[in-house]
Design a protein around this motif. Structure first.
Motif, PDB file in Angstrom:
ATOM      1  N   SER A 125       0.547  -1.436   0.095  1.00  0.00           N
ATOM      2  CA  SER A 125       0.574  -0.027   0.083  1.00  0.00           C
ATOM      3  C   SER A 125       0.978   0.753  -0.075  1.00  0.00           C
ATOM      4  O   SER A 125       2.199   1.451   0.373  1.00  0.00           O
ATOM      5  CB  SER A 125      -0.871   0.132   0.936  1.00  0.00           C
ATOM      6  OG  SER A 125       0.115  -0.135   2.206  1.00  0.00           O
ATOM      7  N   THR A 126       0.281   2.441  -0.672  1.00  0.00           N
ATOM      8  CA  THR A 126       0.949   3.597  -0.772  1.00  0.00           C
ATOM      9  C   THR A 126       0.434   4.744  -0.723  1.00  0.00           C
ATOM     10  O   THR A 126      -0.777   4.682  -0.350  1.00  0.00           O
ATOM     11  CB  THR A 126       1.415   3.390  -2.441  1.00  0.00           C
ATOM     12  OG1 THR A 126       0.795   3.534  -3.132  1.00  0.00           O
ATOM     13  CG2 THR A 126       2.754   2.418  -2.440  1.00  0.00           C
ATOM     14  N   SER A 127       0.870   6.007  -0.692  1.00  0.00           N
ATOM     15  CA  SER A 127       0.363   7.179  -0.516  1.00  0.00           C
ATOM     16  C   SER A 127       0.435   7.702  -1.475  1.00  0.00           C
ATOM     17  O   SER A 127       1.434   7.457  -2.294  1.00  0.00           O
ATOM     18  CB  SER A 127       0.832   7.347   0.846  1.00  0.00           C
ATOM     19  OG  SER A 127       2.382   8.465   0.518  1.00  0.00           O
ATOM     20  N   GLY A 128      -0.596   8.376  -1.774  1.00  0.00           N
ATOM     21  CA  GLY A 128       0.561   9.670  -2.679  1.00  0.00           C
ATOM     22  C   GLY A 128      -0.738   9.789  -3.998  1.00  0.00           C
ATOM     23  O   GLY A 128      -1.577   8.974  -3.973  1.00  0.00           O
ATOM     24  N   GLN A 129      -0.063   9.123  -5.077  1.00  0.00           N
ATOM     25  CA  GLN A 129      -0.797   8.918  -6.178  1.00  0.00           C
ATOM     26  C   GLN A 129      -1.998   8.382  -6.854  1.00  0.00           C
ATOM     27  O   GLN A 129      -2.712   8.241  -7.172  1.00  0.00           O
ATOM     28  CB  GLN A 129      -0.430   9.557  -7.362  1.00  0.00           C
ATOM     29  CG  GLN A 129      -1.335  10.170  -8.492  1.00  0.00           C
ATOM     30  CD  GLN A 129      -0.516  10.459 -10.241  1.00  0.00           C
ATOM     31  OE1 GLN A 129       0.610  10.823 -10.002  1.00  0.00           O
ATOM     32  NE2 GLN A 129      -0.884  10.886 -11.303  1.00  0.00           N
ATOM     33  N   HIS A 130      -1.065   6.968  -5.849  1.00  0.00           N
ATOM     34  CA  HIS A 130      -1.566   5.599  -6.930  1.00  0.00           C
ATOM     35  C   HIS A 130      -1.712   5.266  -4.530  1.00  0.00           C
ATOM     36  O   HIS A 130      -0.869   5.700  -4.080  1.00  0.00           O
ATOM     37  CB  HIS A 130      -0.527   4.717  -7.300  1.00  0.00           C
ATOM     38  CG  HIS A 130      -0.792   5.402  -8.362  1.00  0.00           C
ATOM     39  ND1 HIS A 130       0.717   6.496  -9.106  1.00  0.00           N
ATOM     40  CD2 HIS A 130      -1.302   5.381  -9.978  1.00  0.00           C
ATOM     41  CE1 HIS A 130       0.506   6.051 -10.574  1.00  0.00           C
ATOM     42  NE2 HIS A 130      -0.330   6.391 -10.292  1.00  0.00           N
ATOM     43  N   ASP A 131      -2.627   4.252  -4.805  1.00  0.00           N
ATOM     44  CA  ASP A 131      -2.933   3.062  -3.787  1.00  0.00           C
ATOM     45  C   ASP A 131      -1.591   1.326  -3.842  1.00  0.00           C
ATOM     46  O   ASP A 131      -1.614   1.652  -1.975  1.00  0.00           O
ATOM     47  CB  ASP A 131      -4.004   2.854  -3.772  1.00  0.00           C
ATOM     48  CG  ASP A 131      -5.420   4.127  -4.459  1.00  0.00           C
ATOM     49  OD1 ASP A 131      -5.520   5.329  -3.323  1.00  0.00           O
ATOM     50  OD2 ASP A 131      -5.832   4.091  -4.854  1.00  0.00           O
ATOM     51  N   LEU A 132      -1.146   0.947  -4.560  1.00  0.00           N
ATOM     52  CA  LEU A 132      -0.434   0.523  -4.389  1.00  0.00           C
ATOM     53  C   LEU A 132       0.715   0.219  -5.468  1.00  0.00           C
ATOM     54  O   LEU A 132       0.292   1.150  -6.615  1.00  0.00           O
ATOM     55  CB  LEU A 132      -1.383  -1.136  -4.773  1.00  0.00           C
ATOM     56  CG  LEU A 132      -2.897  -1.548  -4.045  1.00  0.00           C
ATOM     57  CD1 LEU A 132      -3.869  -2.016  -4.517  1.00  0.00           C
ATOM     58  CD2 LEU A 132      -2.410  -1.457  -2.107  1.00  0.00           C
ATOM     59  N   LEU A 133       1.722  -0.442  -5.113  1.00  0.00           N
ATOM     60  CA  LEU A 133       2.736  -0.695  -5.825  1.00  0.00           C
ATOM     61  C   LEU A 133       2.961  -1.755  -5.887  1.00  0.00           C
ATOM     62  O   LEU A 133       3.237  -2.822  -5.312  1.00  0.00           O
ATOM     63  CB  LEU A 133       3.889  -0.615  -5.164  1.00  0.00           C
ATOM     64  CG  LEU A 133       5.553  -0.326  -5.542  1.00  0.00           C
ATOM     65  CD1 LEU A 133       5.169   0.064  -7.634  1.00  0.00           C
ATOM     66  CD2 LEU A 133       6.426   0.633  -5.283  1.00  0.00           C
ATOM     67  N   ALA A 134       2.642  -3.027  -6.629  1.00  0.00           N
ATOM     68  CA  ALA A 134       3.221  -4.352  -7.299  1.00  0.00           C
ATOM     69  C   ALA A 134       4.357  -4.629  -8.030  1.00  0.00           C
ATOM     70  O   ALA A 134       4.859  -3.806  -8.930  1.00  0.00           O
ATOM     71  CB  ALA A 134       1.692  -4.717  -7.880  1.00  0.00           C
TER      72      ALA A 134
END
Length: 85
Positions: free
Chosen positions: A35-44
């Motif tokens: 899970s990430t903060s900012g423009q995107h919700d996830l990084l896979a």
């Protein structure tokens, strides 16, 4: 030999955890999902065979998951790993 790709994923509001769980459980070649903060919700992170069609993989295996709104893909070249010790 595998190619690592990273896919930033924007989900529908309130669905980031559901999308992450779905990808971990149902998408081949997934390595990890954050899970990430900012423009995107996830990084896979996905590890694909060198001869894989990355565009087809992302459009058919990631973008079509329920509640995914947008993706941004980063293709990698060479990893830099810490030396042993």
């Amino acid at each position: 030999m595998m190619t690592a790709i990273f896919v930033f994923i924007k989900t529908e509001l309130g669905y980031a955890n559901d999308v992450a769980a779905d990808i971990v459980d149902n998408v081949e070649n997934v390595s990890e999902v954050y899970s990430t903060s900012g423009q995107h919700d996830l990084l896979a992170k996905f590890n694909l065979p060198r001869d894989a069609d990355i565009g087809t993989f992302v459009t058919r295996q990631v973008q079509t998951r329920p509640h995914v709104r947008d993706t941004f893909t980063v293709i990698t070249f060479s990893p830099f790993l810490p030396s042993g010790g």
